[in-house]
Design a protein around this motif. Structure first.
Motif, PDB file in Angstrom:
ATOM      1  N   ALA B 278     -38.787 107.367 -64.431  1.00  0.00           N
ATOM      2  CA  ALA B 278     -38.025 108.403 -63.743  1.00  0.00           C
ATOM      3  C   ALA B 278     -36.695 108.665 -64.426  1.00  0.00           C
ATOM      4  O   ALA B 278     -36.083 109.715 -64.211  1.00  0.00           O
ATOM      5  CB  ALA B 278     -37.797 107.995 -62.288  1.00  0.00           C
ATOM      6  N   ASP B 279     -36.241 107.722 -65.249  1.00  0.00           N
ATOM      7  CA  ASP B 279     -34.952 107.902 -65.930  1.00  0.00           C
ATOM      8  C   ASP B 279     -35.098 108.552 -67.294  1.00  0.00           C
ATOM      9  O   ASP B 279     -34.093 108.914 -67.920  1.00  0.00           O
ATOM     10  CB  ASP B 279     -34.270 106.540 -66.098  1.00  0.00           C
ATOM     11  N   TYR B 280     -36.309 108.709 -67.798  1.00  0.00           N
ATOM     12  CA  TYR B 280     -36.491 109.291 -69.118  1.00  0.00           C
ATOM     13  C   TYR B 280     -35.957 110.725 -69.197  1.00  0.00           C
ATOM     14  O   TYR B 280     -35.264 111.075 -70.175  1.00  0.00           O
ATOM     15  CB  TYR B 280     -37.976 109.286 -69.504  1.00  0.00           C
ATOM     16  N   PRO B 281     -36.249 111.602 -68.223  1.00  0.00           N
ATOM     17  CA  PRO B 281     -35.749 112.981 -68.327  1.00  0.00           C
ATOM     18  C   PRO B 281     -34.226 113.055 -68.389  1.00  0.00           C
ATOM     19  O   PRO B 281     -33.679 113.876 -69.116  1.00  0.00           O
ATOM     20  CB  PRO B 281     -36.282 113.646 -67.047  1.00  0.00           C
ATOM     21  N   TYR B 282     -33.573 112.186 -67.640  1.00  0.00           N
ATOM     22  CA  TYR B 282     -32.105 112.167 -67.640  1.00  0.00           C
ATOM     23  C   TYR B 282     -31.585 111.847 -69.039  1.00  0.00           C
ATOM     24  O   TYR B 282     -30.702 112.531 -69.570  1.00  0.00           O
ATOM     25  CB  TYR B 282     -31.634 111.129 -66.628  1.00  0.00           C
ATOM     26  N   ALA B 283     -32.157 110.825 -69.649  1.00  0.00           N
ATOM     27  CA  ALA B 283     -31.720 110.450 -70.991  1.00  0.00           C
ATOM     28  C   ALA B 283     -32.071 111.537 -72.004  1.00  0.00           C
ATOM     29  O   ALA B 283     -31.294 111.828 -72.921  1.00  0.00           O
ATOM     30  CB  ALA B 283     -32.361 109.117 -71.400  1.00  0.00           C
ATOM     31  N   ALA B 284     -33.239 112.146 -71.834  1.00  0.00           N
ATOM     32  CA  ALA B 284     -33.654 113.217 -72.750  1.00  0.00           C
ATOM     33  C   ALA B 284     -32.698 114.401 -72.666  1.00  0.00           C
ATOM     34  O   ALA B 284     -32.412 115.059 -73.676  1.00  0.00           O
ATOM     35  CB  ALA B 284     -35.078 113.666 -72.416  1.00  0.00           C
ATOM     36  N   THR B 285     -32.195 114.668 -71.478  1.00  0.00           N
ATOM     37  CA  THR B 285     -31.245 115.782 -71.289  1.00  0.00           C
ATOM     38  C   THR B 285     -29.974 115.535 -72.080  1.00  0.00           C
ATOM     39  O   THR B 285     -29.441 116.447 -72.722  1.00  0.00           O
ATOM     40  CB  THR B 285     -30.914 115.938 -69.796  1.00  0.00           C
ATOM     41  N   TYR B 286     -29.492 114.313 -72.033  1.00  0.00           N
ATOM     42  CA  TYR B 286     -28.317 113.988 -72.834  1.00  0.00           C
ATOM     43  C   TYR B 286     -28.597 114.220 -74.307  1.00  0.00           C
ATOM     44  O   TYR B 286     -27.767 114.740 -75.047  1.00  0.00           O
ATOM     45  CB  TYR B 286     -27.912 112.523 -72.614  1.00  0.00           C
ATOM     46  N   GLY B 287     -29.779 113.803 -74.742  1.00  0.00           N
ATOM     47  CA  GLY B 287     -30.127 113.979 -76.147  1.00  0.00           C
ATOM     48  C   GLY B 287     -30.086 115.447 -76.550  1.00  0.00           C
ATOM     49  O   GLY B 287     -29.562 115.793 -77.615  1.00  0.00           O
ATOM     50  N   LEU B 288     -30.630 116.291 -75.699  1.00  0.00           N
ATOM     51  CA  LEU B 288     -30.634 117.728 -76.010  1.00  0.00           C
ATOM     52  C   LEU B 288     -29.212 118.286 -76.044  1.00  0.00           C
ATOM     53  O   LEU B 288     -28.839 119.026 -76.961  1.00  0.00           O
ATOM     54  CB  LEU B 288     -31.470 118.468 -74.950  1.00  0.00           C
ATOM     55  N   LEU B 289     -28.418 117.906 -75.057  1.00  0.00           N
ATOM     56  CA  LEU B 289     -27.042 118.409 -74.999  1.00  0.00           C
ATOM     57  C   LEU B 289     -26.235 117.920 -76.194  1.00  0.00           C
ATOM     58  O   LEU B 289     -25.443 118.677 -76.777  1.00  0.00           O
ATOM     59  CB  LEU B 289     -26.377 117.967 -73.694  1.00  0.00           C
ATOM     60  N   PHE B 290     -26.431 116.674 -76.559  1.00  0.00           N
ATOM     61  CA  PHE B 290     -25.709 116.147 -77.715  1.00  0.00           C
ATOM     62  C   PHE B 290     -26.106 116.889 -78.985  1.00  0.00           C
ATOM     63  O   PHE B 290     -25.284 117.123 -79.871  1.00  0.00           O
ATOM     64  CB  PHE B 290     -25.975 114.647 -77.880  1.00  0.00           C
ATOM     65  N   THR B 291     -27.384 117.234 -79.075  1.00  0.00           N
ATOM     66  CA  THR B 291     -27.832 117.981 -80.243  1.00  0.00           C
ATOM     67  C   THR B 291     -27.145 119.335 -80.299  1.00  0.00           C
ATOM     68  O   THR B 291     -26.695 119.760 -81.375  1.00  0.00           O
ATOM     69  CB  THR B 291     -29.356 118.169 -80.205  1.00  0.00           C
ATOM     70  N   LEU B 292     -27.051 119.989 -79.175  1.00  0.00           N
ATOM     71  CA  LEU B 292     -26.407 121.308 -79.121  1.00  0.00           C
ATOM     72  C   LEU B 292     -24.935 121.231 -79.500  1.00  0.00           C
ATOM     73  O   LEU B 292     -24.375 122.204 -80.010  1.00  0.00           O
ATOM     74  CB  LEU B 292     -26.559 121.899 -77.711  1.00  0.00           C
ATOM     75  N   VAL B 293     -24.334 120.085 -79.236  1.00  0.00           N
ATOM     76  CA  VAL B 293     -22.920 119.905 -79.596  1.00  0.00           C
ATOM     77  C   VAL B 293     -22.793 119.435 -81.037  1.00  0.00           C
ATOM     78  O   VAL B 293     -21.982 119.943 -81.819  1.00  0.00           O
ATOM     79  CB  VAL B 293     -22.249 118.892 -78.635  1.00  0.00           C
ATOM     80  N   ALA B 294     -23.606 118.455 -81.399  1.00  0.00           N
ATOM     81  CA  ALA B 294     -23.455 117.843 -82.722  1.00  0.00           C
ATOM     82  C   ALA B 294     -23.898 118.763 -83.845  1.00  0.00           C
ATOM     83  O   ALA B 294     -23.307 118.743 -84.935  1.00  0.00           O
ATOM     84  CB  ALA B 294     -24.247 116.540 -82.784  1.00  0.00           C
ATOM     85  N   ALA B 295     -24.923 119.569 -83.608  1.00  0.00           N
ATOM     86  CA  ALA B 295     -25.450 120.423 -84.684  1.00  0.00           C
ATOM     87  C   ALA B 295     -24.388 121.405 -85.216  1.00  0.00           C
ATOM     88  O   ALA B 295     -24.136 121.445 -86.434  1.00  0.00           O
ATOM     89  CB  ALA B 295     -26.699 121.154 -84.209  1.00  0.00           C
ATOM     90  N   PRO B 296     -23.735 122.193 -84.371  1.00  0.00           N
ATOM     91  CA  PRO B 296     -22.720 123.097 -84.906  1.00  0.00           C
ATOM     92  C   PRO B 296     -21.532 122.369 -85.523  1.00  0.00           C
ATOM     93  O   PRO B 296     -20.987 122.822 -86.532  1.00  0.00           O
ATOM     94  CB  PRO B 296     -22.285 123.929 -83.691  1.00  0.00           C
TER      95      PRO B 296
END
Lengths: 555, 327
Positions: B278-296
């Motif tokens: 049940a905690d996997y989606p929460y962690a995955a969301t952080y990963g996506l958000l970090f990518t959106l920040v880190a990529a640019p």
């Protein structure tokens, strides 16, 4: 030459790739007992593979049950696959479908995750059937308490079916050295008054021990502190006699967190304490005059439970003086094994300051024995310091003003499970269920306790002969759990909010506090780092933290 | 009439075919691995950000923006998150302003100076890279919580009340120190490799013109290794969001919130006895958000470093430069 180098390089690259593909879960990769290493497969029998988490409980008890079962079933061979890493929750949930083991006995598992994904076999029939073939009139279910039945069967995930059974029962508490208490006269005598405590060793010819909390002589709490003032007086006396009162593992600081939960449960009472897992009920909380109805939406109010505040007193008291605890307890280099060894070696090692109490769970004696702690003492000081000869017991939680010890005992081992792999074929499924049923007969449950010293969360008794085989510590635990005044409570998630956010609740629910922007996860660590921190501040901070975060659940 | 020109089709020779098979066969392995273990995994992670685990069906179901809302609430209210920001910055900056410059200086010294001591230091500085991390952690822990307190007490009569890794005020600085002490190896391999390609004649010319060591480093060595430096800086941006700083090796799953980094915070969400699916989606969301920040940020940093770094003309000019030393 270049072709040769290229061929060699390609071979190395391919072999690395192949090695990365290896390491399946069928071959035990960690500790294996000697018996397992020498066992050969009998081709004329049906093998039943049992995966055993090889931790503090070892496998002696399982081997004995294997022997008993094989004697009853000549055509069956039980193969015990000991492992640790492969049976951890994260590995198990991804690998179980491909593992050869038909049955598992593990320390910790994501029960609801495994059950909801159909990775566990339905064992309702064998759990609810009377064990008549073993001359018993009860079923396995009849031996469980209501809280366990609800968690393992009566919930929205398993919908009235059993997919696993609990494995063992264990609390956390201060384990005190009975021999040290006797030799140094640390027991309270029955001639003590409120204003003056008299100390005794409780032996024949000396002053008798006080009756203890239960007010009855001849029970295991005789001579032990009943009240908080007695407890602090005991700590003072220890220091005067150059005895270090406490030790715990500095590396795994959550041992102290669990210890505090035991105090919290004892002060709160079983029913109120369970609210933390059900989020359903009502309670008059700290600062209130009437009861507050608790639901998922306002469960953060439970941070104002009065018993929780009382429990903080322990942490504050321990860190009121740096001589209250062993120096290694505030260092991360000391793991639980190191702490056990330091504790065991402290008495009677010359030049070492004896340590009176260690924060531990029921299995600690087995663990210390398997790590050679007692053997070292025997080689240096003789057989009177051997495992089973030395005496230890849990220190009862002392009552505080307004907070009597309610008798609630928190078991923190409830996530340990015994279950059948859903990938079994029909023949192995029947066999696995039969063996699982066998392992929960009264006789088998007793075998487990006699071999490990640890209790199972089922209703069963030991004979006098079996009791005599227990160590002093194991016997004291056995008797404690069966006292009429003891109310066992299990840390099992029932509320949907808890189940769907288990990582959050296991990490942050119990003791996390926000004090002026500083976040503390553990009262021991908090009061150690900031000796000026008050109990009120920490307690209010826990409410602040949870209330502030509650909107994340979108309830 | 001119005969039509027809291209002669030469049959592929056996040798060419076997070469192609070998080439594409070898390439296929990393490509397949990349597709399976990077593309597919990250694609699934993106999908997971919009899902939640349903215990009734035992599967992940569409949950809309629920996980993002939870992350947003955490950013607004969860004080633990503040420590992730702060501690990750400490680890990142310590690597940036201490490990990187020292790596360059050590690499320069090892490149310039030959002999036993140079080789010895090369091995010693690279050793932490090949010794298992858990062993390094144990050595460090026993040094700072065993040896150091004993030395302080016996020699200087200073008694530490708490272990330096137990004390939440000092713990993160000890973790940063550990990162510095063990962080030289990989950097040095790359920088010494880059520095070995520096034209020796430039250095000699600079020395003849009276240029000191610092002038050589600043005007010759750094411009020459600038592409490698840029690559390292660009790659390190993601480390802010992913670095655990070896916290799991130090504390297991029970580190204090006050030493959390982003990498550790997310790691313990899904690993160990505390987490569940049940905690996997929460962690995955952080990963996506970090990518959106880190990529640019990564792309911007790359652009800025290439834009304001030594130009190709300057690099060419280095071949003809004559230095006047100020040292």
């Amino acid at each position: 030459m270049k072709r040769l180098y290229g061929t060699l390089l390609g071979s190395v690259a391919c072999s690395l790739l192949l090695s990365a593909c290896g390491g399946g879960g069928n071959t035990p990769t960690s500790q294996t007992s000697n018996a397992q290493q020498s066992e050969s497969i009998a081709t004329d029998k049906t093998q039943l593979y049992v995966g055993n988490y090889y931790g503090g409980l070892g496998d002696t008890w399982l081997r004995e049950l294997k022997t008993q079962y094989e004697a009853l079933h000549n055509d069956v061979q039980i193969v015990i696959d000991n492992d640790k890493a492969n049976y951890l929750p994260d590995n198990l949930i991804t690998k179980i479908g491909s593992l050869r083991q038909n049955l598992f006995f593990v320390d910790n598992a994501y029960y609801y995750d495994l059950a909801s994904q159909n990775k566990l076999a339905d064992i309702t029939d064998v759990v609810t059937a009377k064990l008549t073939q073993y001359n018993e009139t009860r079923s396995i279910e009849d031996k469980l308490n209501t809280q366990l039945v609800n968690f393992f069967k009566n919930n929205d995930v398993t919908n009235g079916k059993y997919y696993a059974l609990p494995t063992y029962l264990s609390q956390y508490g201060w384990v005190y050295d009975v021999d040290l208490f006797e030799s140094k006269k640390l027991f309270i005598a029955d001639t003590s008054t409120d204003s003056r405590l008299v100390w005794t060793d409780g032996k024949d010819g000396s002053a008798a021990k006080s009756k203890g909390q239960d007010g009855v002589s001849g029970t295991q709490d005789d001579g032990l502190p009943s009240t908080w003032s007695d407890f602090t007086a005991l700590i003072s006396r220890m220091k005067q006699m150059s005895i270090t009162p406490f030790i715990w593992t500095g590396k795994y600081i959550d041992y102290t967190s669990r210890l505090l939960r035991s105090y919290w449960a004892a002060y709160e009472g079983a029913d109120n304490f369970q609210l933390n897992y059900t989020f359903s009920g009502s309670e008059t909380l700290n600062g209130d005059t009437s009861a507050t109805a608790i639901t998922d939406k306002n469960a953060y109010e439970l941070q104002r439970q009065k018993g929780k505040k009382a429990a903080l007193q322990l942490a504050k008291e321990v860190f009121s003086d740096s001589y209250n605890y062993a120096a290694s307890s505030v260092m991360t280099i000391n793991d639980h094994i190191g702490a056990q060894k330091e504790y065991i070696y402290s008495n009677p090692t010359p030049k070492a300051q004896p340590i009176a109490m260690i924060a531990e769970g029921d299995w600690w004696e087995n663990e210390a024995r398997d790590n050679g702690a007692f053997d070292t003492m025997v080689s240096k000081f003789g057989s009177s310091w051997a495992y089973g000869t030395r005496r230890f017991a849990f220190m009862p939680v002392p009552s505080m003003d307004g907070f009597p010890n309610t008798g609630a005992v928190l078991s923190t081992s409830s996530t340990g499970c015994f279950f059948v792999n859903a990938n079994c074929d029909a023949a192995h499924l029947a066999l696995a269920k039969d063996f699982l049923q066998f392992c929960h007969t009264d006789s088998a449950l007793a075998t487990f306790t006699v071999d490990t010293g640890v209790n199972k969360p089922f209703d069963y008794t030991l004979s006098e002969d079996q009791l005599s085989k227990l160590t002093y510590f194991s016997k004291s635990c056995y008797q404690l759990y069966r006292q009429k005044t003891t109310h066992l409570v299990y840390d099992l998630n029932v509320s949907k909010t808890r189940i769907n956010n288990s990582a959050y609740f296991l990490s942050y629910w119990n003791w996390t506090s926000n004090v002026g922007g500083q976040v503390y996860d553990n009262p021991f660590q908090a009061f150690a780092n900031d000796t000026s921190l008050s109990i009120d501040s920490y307690f209010d901070g826990m409410y602040t933290y949870q209330k502030g975060n509650w909107s994340r659940f979108s309830l | 009439m001119k005969p039509s020109i027809q291209k002669e089709k030469h049959p592929i020779s056996t040798k060419k075919l076997s070469e192609n098979l070998f080439y594409y066969g070898i390439l296929a392995i990393p490509l397949i691995q990349f597709v399976l273990f990077y593309v597919a995994v990250n694609f699934n992670s993106v999908l997971l950000s919009f899902q939640s685990f349903d215990y009734q069906t035992g599967s992940f179901i569409y949950a809309g923006w629920k996980n993002f809302s939870m992350v947003g609430q955490d950013f607004a209210h969860n004080s633990t998150i503040n420590y992730c920001f702060y501690n990750s910055a400490i680890i990142y900056i310590s690597g940036l302003i201490i490990t990187t410059p020292l790596s360059i200086l050590f690499s320069y010294w090892l490149t310039v100076h030959k002999g036993f001591f140079a080789e010895f230091f090369k091995v010693m500085l690279f050793l932490p890279t090949i010794i298992p991390g858990i062993v390094l952690v144990m050595m460090f822990k026993y040094s700072v919580e065993g040896a150091l307190p004993t030395i302080l007490e016996d020699w200087f009569h200073v008694r530490l009340r708490l272990g330096l890794l137990f004390d939440t005020k000092s713990a993160i600085w000890m973790i940063a120190l550990f990162g510095i002490l063990t962080g030289f190896g990989t950097n040095m391999v790359l920088y010494t490799g880059a520095m070995s390609r520096v034209d020796r004649s430039l250095v000699e010319a600079a020395e003849m013109d009276g240029g000191g060591e610092w002038a050589i480093i600043w005007h010759i060595v750094l411009p020459a290794i600038y592409p490698t430096f840029t690559t390292m800086m660009v790659l390190s941006v993601a480390g802010y969001f992913t670095s655990q700083a070896s916290l799991f090796s130090f504390y297991g799953g029970s580190a204090s919130s006050q030493v959390y980094t982003w990498g550790y915070y997310l790691f313990v969400k899904v690993v160990g006895g505390d987490g569940s699916m049940a905690d996997y989606p929460y962690a995955a969301t952080y990963g996506l958000l970090f990518t959106l920040v880190a990529a640019p940020i990564t792309l911007l940093l790359k652009y800025l470093m290439e834009r304001f770094g030594p130009s190709s003309e300057e690099k060419e000019h280095l071949k003809h430069v004559s230095l006047k030393s100020n040292f």
